[in-house]
Design a protein around this motif. Structure first.
Motif, PDB file in Angstrom:
ATOM      1  N   GLN A  75       0.805  -1.223   0.000  1.00 52.43           N
ATOM      2  CA  GLN A  75       0.000   0.000   0.000  1.00 52.43           C
ATOM      3  C   GLN A  75       0.837   1.270   0.000  1.00 52.43           C
ATOM      4  OE1 GLN A  75      -3.876  -1.777   2.394  1.00 52.43           O
ATOM      5  NE2 GLN A  75      -2.377  -0.571   3.500  1.00 52.43           N
ATOM      6  N   SER A  76       1.895   1.289   0.803  1.00 59.78           N
ATOM      7  CA  SER A  76       2.628   2.543   1.030  1.00 59.78           C
ATOM      8  C   SER A  76       3.868   2.715   0.163  1.00 59.78           C
ATOM      9  CB  SER A  76       3.055   2.636   2.498  1.00 59.78           C
ATOM     10  OG  SER A  76       1.936   2.778   3.336  1.00 59.78           O
ATOM     11  N   LEU A  77       4.335   1.616  -0.482  1.00 61.57           N
ATOM     12  CA  LEU A  77       5.618   1.700  -1.189  1.00 61.57           C
ATOM     13  C   LEU A  77       5.569   1.166  -2.619  1.00 61.57           C
ATOM     14  CD1 LEU A  77       7.742   0.443   1.846  1.00 61.57           C
ATOM     15  CD2 LEU A  77       7.755   2.776   0.940  1.00 61.57           C
ATOM     16  N   THR A  78       4.402   0.693  -3.050  1.00 66.71           N
ATOM     17  CA  THR A  78       4.314   0.062  -4.374  1.00 66.71           C
ATOM     18  C   THR A  78       3.227   0.740  -5.224  1.00 66.71           C
ATOM     19  OG1 THR A  78       4.845  -2.013  -3.244  1.00 66.71           O
ATOM     20  CG2 THR A  78       4.158  -2.185  -5.542  1.00 66.71           C
ATOM     21  N   ASP A 128       8.748  -1.413  -8.456  1.00 71.24           N
ATOM     22  CA  ASP A 128       8.970  -0.543  -7.289  1.00 71.24           C
ATOM     23  C   ASP A 128       9.740  -1.239  -6.171  1.00 71.24           C
ATOM     24  OD1 ASP A 128       7.262   1.631  -8.304  1.00 71.24           O
ATOM     25  OD2 ASP A 128       5.654   0.164  -8.027  1.00 71.24           O
ATOM     26  N   VAL A 129       9.419  -2.515  -5.967  1.00 69.50           N
ATOM     27  CA  VAL A 129      10.011  -3.265  -4.847  1.00 69.50           C
ATOM     28  C   VAL A 129      10.359  -4.684  -5.309  1.00 69.50           C
ATOM     29  CG1 VAL A 129       9.734  -3.940  -2.407  1.00 69.50           C
ATOM     30  CG2 VAL A 129       8.398  -2.040  -3.305  1.00 69.50           C
ATOM     31  N   ARG A 203      15.975   5.547   2.583  1.00 67.30           N
ATOM     32  CA  ARG A 203      15.427   5.560   1.219  1.00 67.30           C
ATOM     33  C   ARG A 203      13.962   5.118   1.205  1.00 67.30           C
ATOM     34  NH1 ARG A 203      16.621   2.936  -4.269  1.00 67.30           N
ATOM     35  NH2 ARG A 203      16.539   0.880  -3.309  1.00 67.30           N
ATOM     36  N   THR A 204      13.642   4.160   2.066  1.00 64.85           N
ATOM     37  CA  THR A 204      12.260   3.669   2.152  1.00 64.85           C
ATOM     38  C   THR A 204      11.330   4.777   2.633  1.00 64.85           C
ATOM     39  OG1 THR A 204      13.135   1.502   2.738  1.00 64.85           O
ATOM     40  CG2 THR A 204      10.803   1.859   3.145  1.00 64.85           C
ATOM     41  N   LEU A 211       5.273   9.267  -2.024  1.00 63.73           N
ATOM     42  CA  LEU A 211       3.965   8.714  -2.432  1.00 63.73           C
ATOM     43  C   LEU A 211       2.849   9.254  -1.551  1.00 63.73           C
ATOM     44  CD1 LEU A 211       5.045   5.007  -3.015  1.00 63.73           C
ATOM     45  CD2 LEU A 211       4.489   6.691  -4.762  1.00 63.73           C
ATOM     46  N   ASN A 212       3.192   9.498  -0.289  1.00 65.77           N
ATOM     47  CA  ASN A 212       2.282  10.112   0.685  1.00 65.77           C
ATOM     48  C   ASN A 212       0.893   9.461   0.718  1.00 65.77           C
ATOM     49  OD1 ASN A 212       1.838  11.934   2.753  1.00 65.77           O
ATOM     50  ND2 ASN A 212       0.950  13.465   1.394  1.00 65.77           N
TER      51      ASN A 212
END
Length: 353
Positions: A75-78, A128-129, A203-204, A211-212
Motif C-alpha cells: 500500500q505505502s511503497l508500491t 517498485d520493490v 530511502r524507504t 507517495l504520501n
C-alpha cells in the motif's frame, strides 16, 4: 513438553517472570500516548539497534504481524508493481497477497536447492520493490547476505524488501543489504505471537513520503510521523513491547547468538545426515537455513515419527505447503536450550538408526 515447532515456538523461560513484572509495574494499563510508554519505546528501540546491530539511520516500527508488513509494503511503497522471488509457501503467499492489492505484481519462482540466479532475473523497468524471503520457513532454505548484496548492486532503483520472520533476532542480518526488513516475534525473538517488527532504510521513508499514501490505518507515513515521538500509530500490543524490552536487556549481542545458532545448525545437519533413516529436504548445503531444518520421508514414516516424538513429550513441526505430509521441521531458535536438542538427538538415535 519440548517444543521444536518453527513458530509459534518456545518462548524464553524468563517471560513468565516478566509477565508478572509487567502487571506489578502497572505497565498493562498505561496510556500509549503517555510519558511512561514513550520512555519504554525509547529504551526498546535503543536495545533493538544495539543488540540486533540495526544501523542508526534505519527506522524501526511495530506492527501486528509480518503479514501486516506485506500489506504496508504493497500500500505505502508500491505504486505500480513488485517482483516476488520465492521457492516456498510463504514467499508465494506474499506474492499472492501483494497481487490482490497490486494486480501488476509478478513472481519468479526458483527451486529449493538453487542459489538465486541474480544476473538473470527478469526485473521489469517499472518495478517498485523486489521482495525476497530470507529464511523460507516452509522448506528450511535461506537466501544469504551475499545474494542480497548482488541484488542490491544489480538493481539500484527498486527497494529491496526482505521477509526475515524466521531469522531476525537469531541471525546476524546485515541490515544495510536491503531497504526493508520485517519479522514476527513468535520465532527467534522467543516471545508470544501477536506482534511484528518492521525496519526501514532512509530511502524507504523517502519513498513513502513521496507517495504520501494516507488512506490506511497502517500507512507508513503515518507510522513514521508517530514514531518520531516514539509512539505507535494506534494502540499497540503494550505487553509484547514490554516483554521484548525485558528479554533484549538480558540477551547477548546478535553476533554471539548467530555464532551459537549456526554451530548448532551444522551439528544438527551433520547428525541427521549420518542417520541412514533421515533424509534432508534441502540437499544443497549452501542454501540450507540455520534456523529451520526440514527432514523428508514417506508420508506414513513422517506421521509415525511425529507421533512417537509426541509420546516422548517432543513436539516436532509439521511440514508446510507442498511438503505438508512428506516432511517434518525442527526449529533452531535461541530460546530453545542445547540440552533440549540432546533429548531430541537421543530420541532419534534410539528409535531411528
Amino acid at each position: 513438553m519440548l517444543n521444536f515447532y518453527p513458530g509459534p515456538s518456545k518462548v524464553y523461560p524468563e517471560v513468565r517472570e516478566y509477565l508478572t513484572m509487567a502487571y506489578d509495574e502497572g505497565m498493562l494499563s498505561i496510556p500509549h500516548r503517555g510519558e511512561r510508554f514513550v520512555q519504554m519505546m525509547r529504551d526498546l528501540v535503543g536495545l533493538l539497534r544495539t543488540k540486533l546491530n540495526i544501523p542508526q539511520d534505519y527506522f524501526i516500527f511495530f506492527t501486528s504481524s509480518a503479514t501486516e508488513c506485506w500489506e504496508i509494503i504493497a500500500q505505502s511503497l508500491t505504486p505500480t508493481k513488485s517482483l516476488h522471488l520465492y521457492n516456498g509457501a510463504f514467499g508465494e503467499k506474499w506474492y499472492q497477497y501483494a497481487k490482490r492489492l497490486r494486480p501488476d505484481a509478478y513472481g519468479q519462482s526458483f527451486e529449493v536447492d538453487d542459489v538465486l540466479d541474480v544476473p538473470n532475473l527478469p526485473v521489469e523497468d517499472d518495478t517498485d520493490v523486489i521482495c525476497v524471503t530470507q529464511t523460507e520457513t516452509s522448506n528450511g532454505t535461506q537466501v544469504n547476505m551475499n545474494t542480497l548484496l548482488k541484488l542490491q548492486n544489480q538493481f539500484k532503483d527498486p527497494l529491496l524488501a526482505v521477509d526475515a520472520t524466521s531469522s531476525m533476532a537469531g541471525l546476524n542480518l546485515k541490515f544495510i543489504r536491503a531497504d526493508i526488513w520485517f519479522a514476527s516475534v513468535q520465532k527467534c525473538f522467543g516471545l508470544p505471537a501477536g506482534m511484528g517488527v518492521l525496519v526501514c532504510s532512509p530511502r524507504t521513508i523517502h519513498r513513502a513520503k513521496a507517495l504520501n499514501d494516507r488512506r490506511h490505518y497502517n500507512s507508513l507515513v503515518f507510522l513514521h510521523e508517530k514514531m518520531l515521538n516514539y509512539q505507535t500509530g494506534h494502540t499497540p500490543n503494550v505487553l509484547n513491547l514490554y516483554l521484548m524490552r525485558r528479554t533484549l536487556e538480558h540477551k547477548p549481542f546478535i553476533k554471539n547468538v548467530d555464532q551459537s545458532l549456526v554451530q548448532r545448525a551444522q551439528e544438527l545437519y551433520a547428525f541427521l545426515e549420518e542417520n541412514p533413516e533421515m533424509q534432508l529436504l534441502v540437499e544443497n548445503p549452501e542454501v540450507r537455513a540455520h534456523t529451520v531444518i526440514a527432514v523428508k520421508g514417506a508420508d506414513r514414516w513422517v506421521q509415525e515419527i511425529k507421533r512417537n516424538a509426541a509420546a516422548q513429550g517432543i513436539t516436532l513441526g509439521n511440514g508446510y505447503g507442498p511438503w505438508a505430509k512428506s516432511t517434518f521441521r525442527i526449529a533452531n531458535f535461541p530460546a530453545i536450550a542445547d540440552a533440549e536438542y540432546d533429548v531430541l538427538r537421543n530420541f532419534i538415535s534410539a528409535h531411528y538408526h
